[in-house]
Every structure is written in C-alpha cells, then in structure tokens.
Design a protein around this motif. Sequence first.
Motif: not given
Length: 299
Positions: A111-112, A234-237, A242-243, A260-262
């Motif tokens: 995702p962008e 390694k989170l993309i965002f 995010i906040l 925040t994602g897996t």
Amino acid sequence: MKFVTYNYENKENIGFVKEDKIIPIEDVFDCLGQSKPNTILELIQNYDDNFWDRIETTINSKKDFNFLLLSSVKLLAPIPYPKRNIICLGKNYVEHAKEMKLTKISDSFVPEDPIYFTKSAMPAIGHQDEIEFSYDVTQQVDYEVELAVIIGKDGINIKPEEAEDYIFGYTIVNDVSSRDLQGRHKQWFKGKSLDTFCPMGPYIVHKKELPFPVELDIRCSINGELRQSSNTKKLIFNIPYILSDLSKGFTLKAGDIICTGTPSGVGMGFEPIKVLKDGDIIECYIEKIGKLTNRVTVI
C-alpha cells in the motif's frame, strides 16, 4: 511501568506490575491521597503524563504494599471493554502484503497509504483465555500478532513529531481473523469481530519504558512452531505517521487502541494453508511487553 487488569478472589481490579508481583491500584492511590479509578480506561482518561511520575516515585519508594503474586491471579485483557472499536491497519509489513496474494481476501500490492479497518471486542479476552469458534460459522481461522498503541489523550490533526505525546503505552493484540468470512463478505469487519477474536495483554507497558521510535522484536508461534518473526522497525507506516495520518479530521480519544499490523507468516500465507484447529496453542510475543498465550477450542 506495567499496568494490568486481573481477577483475584472473584473480584476484578487493576494494578501495577513490579517484577513477579502486582501492586493493587488502591495501595498506590491511598499513598497519593486520591480515590482510585476502577479500570485502566478510567486511569488513562483522568490522569496526564505528569501524574505517572508521581506514581512511579511512590511505587519505587514504598516497600510494604499488599503485593499479589502474578501466579495467584487471573490476568484479564488490560482494557476488556474498549471505548469504541479497535482501529487496525492492514498490510503494514511488506512481506505480509506480498504473502496475501495467496488468499482471496486481498491483492498483493504494497500500500501507498495506510489501510484502516476496525474490529469489535466486547469483551477482549486475556492471557490464557480460550479462542472459541464453530466450524458451522468459519473453517479458516488465522492468527496475527500485532503491536497495539494505546492513546493517552484526545487529539486531532496530530503532527508526526508530536505523536509520542499522545501515546499512553503499548500492548499485544492477536488480531484473530476468519479468512473465509473475510473473502465471502468482501470486507473485514465481520471476519475480525467474532466473539473471543481479540486476545489482548498480558500488560500495558507505559511509553516511558520503550524508547521512541519503538523497535521491538515481534513473534508468533503455534504449538511451539515459530510462524511469524520480525521487528516493528519494519512497519511500512510507522507509529508517528499512523497517528498523524489517522488523526487528520478524526479525533483520536484517550483509551483508543490502534493495532499497527502483522508481519508475514500468517496461516493463510502458507501453501498449503495452516489454519487454526482445536487444541492449538498460540503464543504471541513482543520484546519488553511479554507473551500472550491462548488456546483454540472448536465448539
């Protein structure tokens, strides 16, 4: 500082974790000459960052609290009844985004922009509680270990450089997901929100304990087999992004929970797939927070 919700002698309470012991909330608040909050949600909503320094000083200076051994209590989800739906991010690790090409619930693009959705948890379940489902409802249940951010104060249009000011702390959430329901309904809410599909805990760790930016090892094992292993760096965002992005025109509220994602390694990412089955033991681990363990029961 770690915060916990627990049941002891059939009474629910909240407290602070110190090594292998719990300090009941009333012990600390009596020292401060204040009436105690009844839930961690009340604690978050009614006190600011300056107050946590007073609590920490009290905990470190007083020795004769009525300690409870962690082994003597039943740990509950830190926030069993969230203020509103839990806010989640989809496909926020590159390798997880790529592995989703094997499923019918998403394409494989990275995702962008953040992908937001919500899941209901009424209640969230705690450490060592059972994840229950029926094959009459779903036959493809999956696991997703995630770092969850707990918002500490209301905020809108938050700047990335101010993000940490709006955080209370962090916990672990297992974003349990029904993949066949996700595919059938062409959206994710129903498949993410079945009863018992939100294990949370075992603690909330205050933000002062985790240097910013938050870079923590994150893992998930099924019956001792390591399936997911990554690091939140390694989170993309990342969390400030995010906040800031989420709060544009949308007020984040004290006590909100943002998953925040897996990372990659979910059951649907294998070929053949490895969905959860009766008796499976799921261990979700995040460095400096702890381990969240749950058993699967097919009813």
